[in-house]
Design a protein around this motif. Structure first.
Motif, PDB file in Angstrom:
ATOM      1  N   SER A 146       0.834  -1.210   0.000  1.00 54.24           N
ATOM      2  CA  SER A 146       0.000   0.000   0.000  1.00 54.24           C
ATOM      3  C   SER A 146       0.866   1.256   0.000  1.00 54.24           C
ATOM      4  O   SER A 146       0.481   2.285  -0.550  1.00 54.24           O
ATOM      5  CB  SER A 146      -0.910   0.060   1.226  1.00 54.24           C
ATOM      6  OG  SER A 146      -1.053  -1.183   1.823  1.00 54.24           O
ATOM      7  N   SER A 147       2.040   1.170   0.637  1.00 55.30           N
ATOM      8  CA  SER A 147       2.861   2.371   0.810  1.00 55.30           C
ATOM      9  C   SER A 147       3.212   3.082  -0.499  1.00 55.30           C
ATOM     10  O   SER A 147       3.122   4.304  -0.567  1.00 55.30           O
ATOM     11  CB  SER A 147       4.133   2.046   1.583  1.00 55.30           C
ATOM     12  OG  SER A 147       3.820   1.382   2.767  1.00 55.30           O
ATOM     13  N   ASP A 194      10.185  -8.219  -5.084  1.00 57.20           N
ATOM     14  CA  ASP A 194       9.783  -9.575  -4.687  1.00 57.20           C
ATOM     15  C   ASP A 194       8.544 -10.040  -5.442  1.00 57.20           C
ATOM     16  O   ASP A 194       7.910  -9.274  -6.161  1.00 57.20           O
ATOM     17  CB  ASP A 194       9.549  -9.642  -3.161  1.00 57.20           C
ATOM     18  CG  ASP A 194       8.765  -8.438  -2.624  1.00 57.20           C
ATOM     19  OD1 ASP A 194       8.124  -7.743  -3.432  1.00 57.20           O
ATOM     20  OD2 ASP A 194       8.795  -8.210  -1.404  1.00 57.20           O
ATOM     21  N   HIS A 236      10.363  -6.095   7.940  1.00 54.08           N
ATOM     22  CA  HIS A 236      10.950  -6.768   6.774  1.00 54.08           C
ATOM     23  C   HIS A 236      11.067  -5.809   5.600  1.00 54.08           C
ATOM     24  O   HIS A 236      10.191  -4.987   5.347  1.00 54.08           O
ATOM     25  CB  HIS A 236      10.213  -8.058   6.401  1.00 54.08           C
ATOM     26  CG  HIS A 236       8.829  -7.906   5.870  1.00 54.08           C
ATOM     27  ND1 HIS A 236       7.727  -8.497   6.452  1.00 54.08           N
ATOM     28  CD2 HIS A 236       8.345  -7.258   4.776  1.00 54.08           C
ATOM     29  CE1 HIS A 236       6.642  -8.216   5.750  1.00 54.08           C
ATOM     30  NE2 HIS A 236       6.995  -7.456   4.730  1.00 54.08           N
ATOM     31  N   LYS A 267       3.387   1.184  11.579  1.00 48.30           N
ATOM     32  CA  LYS A 267       4.808   1.036  11.227  1.00 48.30           C
ATOM     33  C   LYS A 267       5.710   1.778  12.220  1.00 48.30           C
ATOM     34  O   LYS A 267       6.919   1.849  12.022  1.00 48.30           O
ATOM     35  CB  LYS A 267       5.068   1.597   9.822  1.00 48.30           C
ATOM     36  CG  LYS A 267       4.277   0.923   8.705  1.00 48.30           C
ATOM     37  CD  LYS A 267       4.827  -0.443   8.373  1.00 48.30           C
ATOM     38  CE  LYS A 267       3.987  -1.181   7.354  1.00 48.30           C
ATOM     39  NZ  LYS A 267       4.019  -0.612   6.030  1.00 48.30           N
TER      40      LYS A 267
END
Ligand code: GLP
Length: 282
Positions: free
Chosen positions: A60-61, A89, A161, A226
């Protein structure tokens, strides 16, 4: 020497010779605009003969960043003709057409909307590869063949992560197969009908070493969820437990964050960022 951290409320582009920046914005939209402007400035300033090599995340970031890059591109303000991308990824076992594959996400949110992106310049790990090890080795070699990544944009998970490098992944890891932790599977189940059983349990991911080999790293950290990860990234020790903390060792790492993500920083750290920004304005 502690990392140098900088608050960039006005979206100022930072000097290159610092250890670690933070560009704190009031909210998500401003953070994304700041990051998109930063990336655009880097692409425009790239005068070398070879293409500009850009590392990209999903999640989403970065969505607001992609929206702004698309706007600039469609308005003729930014060309992607000379840009080569490498994504961080991809889930193992999801075909391109699966709406939760990162291939699908990237085309849906960015590539399909760019007027001059060359499809052959888009690189995304193939999560359906018969030989995942060979696929990851090929990816690393391809990055090397372009002379490395100029700017790697990333996001982080709530457990810190970076790409899919879960806690306790080696900080010198290269592209490879990763097992997802229960935490990540639960967090990411929001994209799979809130059913953790539907979330793939493995992914192919660039390594922490692959990310930190980039000339510059720009990590987006947004939202209250976060806040612990941001504190671990900039205030904690460098540790495999928070793989994002490897950024402290990078010579040109920038963290673009919003105010909500700053909630767990100590007042001292926060003030330190503000001090540095003030000094930079002089
Ligand atoms: C996934 C991706 C990461 C991403 C993270 C955060 O796990 N593999 O690369 O940074 O999610 O996602 P979000 O930005 O949605 O919080």
């Amino acid at each position: 020497m502690p990392p140098r951290l900088t608050v960039g409320r006005k979206g100022k582009v930072k000097k290159q010779n610092q250890d670690c920046n933070r560009a704190s914005q009031d909210n998500y939209d401003k953070m994304c605009k700041w990051a998109a402007d930063y990336i655009a400035a880097k692409i425009r300033a790239h005068k070398e003969d070879r293409p500009f090599v850009l590392g990209l995340p999903t999640g989403s970031s970065p969505i607001g960043v992609y929206r702004e890059l698309v706007r600039m591109n469609q308005a003729g303000e930014l060309s992607f003709k000379n840009v080569v991308t490498f994504n961080m990824d991809e889930y193992v076992g999801l075909p391109h057409e699966h709406d939760q594959s990162y291939w699908y996400f990237m085309h849906d949110n960015l590539f399909d909307h760019l007027v001059d992106m060359r499809p052959e310049n888009i690189n995304i790990l193939n999560g359906m590869a018969e030989d995942p090890e060979a696929e990851c080795a090929r990816y690393e070699e391809k990055i090397t063949s372009y002379g490395g990544i100029d700017l790697f944009m990333g996001g982080i998970g709530v457990d810190g992560h970076l790409a899919f490098n879960e806690p306790y992944t080696s900080l010198s890891s290269r592209t490879g197969l990763r097992n997802l932790t229960t935490d990540t599977i639960i967090v990411n189940s929001r994209f799979f009908g809130n059913d953790p059983a539907k979330v793939p349990t493995q992914a192919l991911s660039v390594g922490i070493g692959t990310v930190t080999d980039a000339k510059e790293v720009l990590v987006l950290i947004s939202g209250h969820n976060k806040a612990r990860a941001l504190a671990a990234t900039v205030e904690g020790g460098v540790s495999q437990k928070w793989t994002c903390s490897a950024l402290q060792l990078h010579n040109a790492a920038i963290i673009a964050c919003d105010e909500a993500a700053c909630g767990e920083l100590t007042v001292d750290t926060y003030k330190y960022f503000l001090d540095i920004e003030k000094a930079e304005r002089l």
